[in-house]
Design a protein around this motif. Structure first.
Motif, short mmCIF file in Angstrom:
data_model
loop_
_atom_site.label_atom_id
_atom_site.label_comp_id
_atom_site.label_asym_id
_atom_site.label_seq_id
_atom_site.Cartn_x
_atom_site.Cartn_y
_atom_site.Cartn_z
N TYR A 69 0.81 -1.21 0.00
CA TYR A 69 0.00 0.00 0.00
C TYR A 69 0.85 1.27 0.00
O TYR A 69 0.59 2.21 0.73
CB TYR A 69 -0.97 0.02 1.19
CG TYR A 69 -1.93 -1.12 1.19
CD1 TYR A 69 -2.88 -1.25 0.19
CD2 TYR A 69 -1.89 -2.10 2.18
CE1 TYR A 69 -3.77 -2.31 0.17
CE2 TYR A 69 -2.77 -3.16 2.18
CZ TYR A 69 -3.72 -3.26 1.18
OH TYR A 69 -4.59 -4.32 1.17
N GLU A 71 2.06 4.26 -2.44
CA GLU A 71 1.83 4.87 -3.74
C GLU A 71 2.18 6.35 -3.64
O GLU A 71 2.22 6.93 -2.55
CB GLU A 71 0.39 4.68 -4.19
CG GLU A 71 -0.64 5.10 -3.16
CD GLU A 71 -2.05 4.67 -3.52
OE1 GLU A 71 -2.35 4.51 -4.71
OE2 GLU A 71 -2.86 4.50 -2.58
N THR A 72 2.43 6.94 -4.78
CA THR A 72 2.80 8.36 -4.78
C THR A 72 1.61 9.25 -4.48
O THR A 72 1.77 10.40 -4.06
CB THR A 72 3.40 8.75 -6.14
OG1 THR A 72 2.44 8.44 -7.18
CG2 THR A 72 4.69 7.99 -6.40
N GLY A 73 0.42 8.75 -4.69
CA GLY A 73 -0.82 9.47 -4.42
C GLY A 73 -1.97 8.53 -4.70
O GLY A 73 -1.79 7.50 -5.33
N THR A 74 -3.16 8.84 -4.25
CA THR A 74 -4.30 7.98 -4.52
C THR A 74 -4.80 8.21 -5.95
O THR A 74 -4.51 9.23 -6.57
CB THR A 74 -5.45 8.26 -3.54
OG1 THR A 74 -5.93 9.59 -3.77
CG2 THR A 74 -4.97 8.12 -2.10
N LEU A 75 -5.55 7.25 -6.44
CA LEU A 75 -6.12 7.41 -7.79
C LEU A 75 -7.00 8.66 -7.85
O LEU A 75 -7.11 9.31 -8.89
CB LEU A 75 -6.93 6.17 -8.17
CG LEU A 75 -6.13 4.94 -8.56
CD1 LEU A 75 -7.05 3.73 -8.71
CD2 LEU A 75 -5.39 5.18 -9.87
N GLY A 76 -7.63 8.99 -6.73
CA GLY A 76 -8.49 10.17 -6.70
C GLY A 76 -7.75 11.48 -6.86
O GLY A 76 -8.35 12.51 -7.15
N THR A 77 -6.41 11.46 -6.66
CA THR A 77 -5.65 12.70 -6.79
C THR A 77 -5.20 12.94 -8.23
O THR A 77 -4.65 14.01 -8.53
CB THR A 77 -4.41 12.67 -5.88
OG1 THR A 77 -3.55 11.59 -6.27
CG2 THR A 77 -4.80 12.50 -4.43
N ASP A 100 7.09 5.90 4.04
CA ASP A 100 6.24 4.96 4.76
C ASP A 100 6.79 4.77 6.16
O ASP A 100 7.97 4.44 6.32
CB ASP A 100 6.17 3.62 4.02
CG ASP A 100 5.29 2.63 4.76
OD1 ASP A 100 4.13 2.97 5.02
OD2 ASP A 100 5.75 1.52 5.09
N TYR A 113 -0.36 4.03 -14.33
CA TYR A 113 -1.71 4.14 -14.89
C TYR A 113 -1.64 4.94 -16.19
O TYR A 113 -1.40 6.15 -16.16
CB TYR A 113 -2.64 4.82 -13.89
CG TYR A 113 -4.06 4.97 -14.37
CD1 TYR A 113 -4.88 3.86 -14.54
CD2 TYR A 113 -4.59 6.23 -14.65
CE1 TYR A 113 -6.18 3.99 -14.97
CE2 TYR A 113 -5.89 6.38 -15.09
CZ TYR A 113 -6.69 5.25 -15.24
OH TYR A 113 -7.99 5.39 -15.68
N TRP A 228 1.48 9.01 -10.94
CA TRP A 228 0.87 8.05 -10.01
C TRP A 228 1.53 6.70 -10.24
O TRP A 228 1.41 6.10 -11.31
CB TRP A 228 -0.65 7.92 -10.26
CG TRP A 228 -1.27 6.95 -9.29
CD1 TRP A 228 -1.74 7.24 -8.05
CD2 TRP A 228 -1.46 5.55 -9.48
NE1 TRP A 228 -2.21 6.09 -7.44
CE2 TRP A 228 -2.04 5.04 -8.30
CE3 TRP A 228 -1.18 4.67 -10.53
CZ2 TRP A 228 -2.36 3.70 -8.14
CZ3 TRP A 228 -1.49 3.30 -10.36
CH2 TRP A 228 -2.08 2.83 -9.18
N TYR A 230 2.53 2.87 -8.10
CA TYR A 230 2.10 2.02 -6.97
C TYR A 230 3.05 0.84 -6.83
O TYR A 230 3.40 0.17 -7.81
CB TYR A 230 0.68 1.52 -7.24
CG TYR A 230 0.08 0.70 -6.14
CD1 TYR A 230 -0.64 1.29 -5.11
CD2 TYR A 230 0.19 -0.69 -6.15
CE1 TYR A 230 -1.22 0.55 -4.12
CE2 TYR A 230 -0.37 -1.46 -5.14
CZ TYR A 230 -1.09 -0.83 -4.13
OH TYR A 230 -1.66 -1.59 -3.14
#
Length: 232
Positions: A69, A71-77, A100, A113, A228, A230
């Motif tokens: 878990y 990631e550089t940022g959430t998918l929502g960002t 982390d 992505y 982004w 992950y």
């Protein structure tokens, strides 16, 4: 008791009564109470049964899955796309800072992505770097295989060798893409570095790809874009 056969009982008779009053009933004295039956003696409790030996300890269960878990940022960002020649760059890569505070984690893959696959062919690679050199340099500590074909959506590539990321340590996740007309999902972030901390993100140009042990400059923060990415 002696009872006269076929005699009728007089309801007006009061006991004890004489034979005349009871119309022939002759009531004798009450007999002695019978002897109480002695209480049975409780049997002796039997001996306790033998205790069974403790069974052998079962085998250790499988280790839990490695849930990174990170990631550089959430998918929502995701609010921006990073093209293969973003900002008119040449053979460029983009990287974003991660941190982390959990436990050490073993990483085997990196995911990106693709918002647009473009030509679908061209050199593509991802890497993990560690900030060094007074916050203006980063060293490559792990790389993925280089691929020459991509597709839209989530794109996952294995590392050439797994790597353990240490807890409470900063790293960069970086992507190098020379896939014509492709766009990688990213987001705007970062600020001009003050020199006391590694930059949030950076761009580096004139690369031919990543290799472990390579030193990369992190000084170009002009684009302020984070891809982004992950860790799996």
């Amino acid at each position: 008791m002696i009872v006269h056969k076929n005699a009728e009982f007089s309801t007006s008779c009061q006991l004890p009564c004489d034979p005349c009053c009871c119309n022939g009933y002759l009531i004798g004295p009450t007999g002695l109470a019978g002897r109480a039956r002695p209480q049975r003696k409780q049997g002796v409790q039997g001996p306790a049964g033998d205790t069974e030996a403790t069974g052998a300890t079962g085998p250790t269960g499988p280790a839990s899955a490695n849930n990174t878990y990170i990631e550089t940022g959430t998918l929502g960002t995701i609010n921006a796309g990073i093209s293969y020649n973003q900002g008119r760059g040449n053979n460029e890569a983009f990287a974003a800072l991660i941190f982390d505070c959990g436990s050490d984690k073993e990483i085997t893959e990196i995911a990106a992505y693709f918002m647009q696959a473009g030509a679908g062919t061209g050199v593509f690679q991802m890497a993990i770097l560690m900030p060094t050199g007074g916050n203006s340099q980063a060293e490559v500590v792990a790389v993925t295989n280089t691929v020459n074909s991509i597709f839209g959506g989530f794109f996952v590539i294995p590392l050439t060798a797994s790597v353990t990321l240490r807890a409470n340590t900063s790293y960069y996740l970086a992507v190098y893409s020379q896939v014509n007309a492709s766009i990688i999902g990213g987001f705007t972030a970062g600020a001009s570095p003050g020199g006391d901390a590694p930059p949030i993100n950076f761009r580096v140009q004139n690369l031919s790809g990543f290799r472990v042990g390579q030193s990369i400059s992190t000084s170009d923060t002009s684009q302020r874009l984070s891809p982004w990415l992950y860790l799996c």
